[in-house]
Design an enzyme around this catalytic site. Structure first.
Site, PDB file in Angstrom:
ATOM      1  CE1 TYR A 174      12.518  31.607   4.295  1.00 47.68           C
ATOM      2  CE2 TYR A 174      12.754  29.230   4.040  1.00 47.68           C
ATOM      3  CZ  TYR A 174      12.443  30.470   3.509  1.00 47.68           C
ATOM      4  OH  TYR A 174      12.064  30.581   2.197  1.00 47.68           O
ATOM      5  CE  LYS A 231      -0.371  -0.249   5.047  1.00 46.38           C
ATOM      6  NZ  LYS A 231      -1.222  -0.666   6.182  1.00 46.38           N
TER       7      LYS A 231
HETATM    8  C1  LIG Z   1      -0.475  -1.604   6.907  1.00 43.50           C
HETATM    9  C2  LIG Z   1      -1.079  -2.898   7.265  1.00 43.50           C
HETATM   10  C3  LIG Z   1      -0.293  -4.058   7.332  1.00 43.50           C
HETATM   11  C4  LIG Z   1       1.213  -4.008   7.270  1.00 43.50           C
HETATM   12  O1  LIG Z   1       1.673  -3.502   8.509  1.00 43.50           O
HETATM   13  P1  LIG Z   1       3.210  -3.357   8.856  1.00 43.50           P
HETATM   14  O2  LIG Z   1       3.217  -2.916  10.274  1.00 43.50           O
HETATM   15  O3  LIG Z   1       3.743  -2.312   7.941  1.00 43.50           O
HETATM   16  O4  LIG Z   1       3.857  -4.668   8.633  1.00 43.50           O
HETATM   17  C5  LIG Z   1      -0.921  -5.272   7.514  1.00 43.50           C
HETATM   18  N1  LIG Z   1      -2.266  -5.330   7.668  1.00 43.50           N
HETATM   19  C6  LIG Z   1      -3.056  -4.243   7.649  1.00 43.50           C
HETATM   20  C7  LIG Z   1      -4.510  -4.380   7.849  1.00 43.50           C
HETATM   21  C8  LIG Z   1      -2.495  -2.985   7.464  1.00 43.50           C
HETATM   22  O5  LIG Z   1      -3.264  -1.895   7.468  1.00 43.50           O
END
Ligand SMILES: *Cc1c(COP(=O)(O)O)cnc(C)c1O
Length: 338
Positions: free
Chosen positions: A236, A31
């Protein structure tokens, strides 16, 4: 400025996490564009290494990688079936009875999965909702049933065992594949593995996978170098004044590139080989100023993320987590895949 992404390290991290859960299938969470590193490159590389289960957050993320993966790759969409979505070739993870009935009405015979809430109260059906549709849902043949842990990065947190018990109570005897663990849960041990583990951040070199290989190297180009006299300001807000005569290098990235402004004045460094050069003054949108007085010669590039300062170290300094450092990395970098 260059972002180097070590695909071999991602594959090694996946293999190492898969080896932690030898009785489960190890999926890959890609994702948010594979946590900012480029799902179009990362997902096919994982496929070639044998991964067949992928997770994305949104339908458009699934649509983007669907043509890049062979048909036997399963792409699961964590946000489920939202009205109007084109889920062709994707597997929605249905989070509510409403999503379940919508999906079954519109996609009969097409693959789906179910998410149950085991205590995090973010996504998934509550126990009572599940009880009400369980018979019908199981008859429709879900690909798997999953839930998500809120505190898996803290192995001693009592929520882990409580969520495990809640998930078991809702799913024992279902006869369907089950999935509970992301990276943290994979490291909690076999009780948490079930049939599919879903590592994300650990693939990309982040905590809580302490043994992860580093994946990202970020080096920034020196645009200009100048001598600054004791007492002169830099950047800045004139937030930093040179405590002595010094040499300042200005490099070509800033907070628009995900180098968080909250790193200003907190002791982060850029590296010339092993030499640590402190960031001085405020991080600007496109520029960072660095004290390079200690260097005999200033190189063309200085390294912000690498072995000397991994993503989680930078995250600690900025007061955030490695996930946010990774997913904030902007689109202006030249990306090289190793
Ligand atoms: C993002 C997510 C993962 C992966 O989690 P990590 O901590 O990055 O390994 C797995 N399952 C769900 C439902 C998630 O939202």
């Amino acid at each position: 400025m260059g972002l180097q992404i070590d695909i071999a390290a991602i594959l090694a991290n996946h293999a190492a996490l898969a080896a932690q859960a030898p009785t489960a299938r190890a999926a890959a969470v890609v994702k948010a564009d594979a946590y900012g590193l480029g799902a179009a490159t990362v997902a096919p590389a994982l496929y070639r290494a044998g991964v067949r289960d992928f997770f994305v957050a949104l339908v458009q993320e699934g649509r983007a990688i669907r043509p890049l993966l062979p048909p036997d790759a399963r792409i699961n969409v964590l946000s489920g079936h939202m009205a109007g979505a084109d889920l062709t070739g994707l597997t929605p993870v249905l989070n509510s009875p409403e999503q379940f009935f919508r999906d079954r009405a519109m996609r009969p015979g097409q693959p789906f999965a179910i998410q149950l809430d085991s205590g995090m109260n973010r996504l998934g059906m509550e126990a009572a909702e599940w009880a009400a549709i369980r018979t019908e849902a199981l008859a429709a043949g879900p690909a798997f049933i999953m839930s998500h842990l809120a505190c898996a990065d803290e192995p001693d947190h009592p929520a882990n065992a409580a969520q495990l018990a809640a998930f078991r109570a809702m799913t024992d005897g279902c006869g369907v594949l089950r999935s509970l663990a992301a990276t943290g849960g994979t490291l909690l041990g076999p009780d948490y593995h079930f049939d599919i583990v879903r590592p994300g951040v650990g693939l990309y070199g982040g905590q809580p996978f302490a043994d992860a290989r580093g994946v990202v190297t970020l080096s920034l180009r020196v645009i200009q170098t100048r001598d600054v006299r004791a007492g002169e300001m830099v950047g800045y807000g004139a937030s930093w004044h040179a405590p002595r005569d010094c040499r300042i290098a200005t490099v070509d990235a800033g907070y628009a590139d995900g180098i968080l402004r909250s790193l200003s004045g907190k002791g982060a460094h850029l590296f010339a080989g092993d030499m640590a050069c402190p960031i001085v003054g405020r991080v600007s949108m496109d520029l960072i100023t660095v004290d390079v007085t200690a260097l005999a010669t200033v190189p063309d590039r200085l390294t912000l993320i690498g072995p000397h300062q991994p993503i989680d170290r930078l995250a600690d300094i900025a007061g955030t987590i490695g996930y946010e450092v990774l997913t904030s990395l902007g689109l202006r970098y030249d990306r090289t895949y190793l």
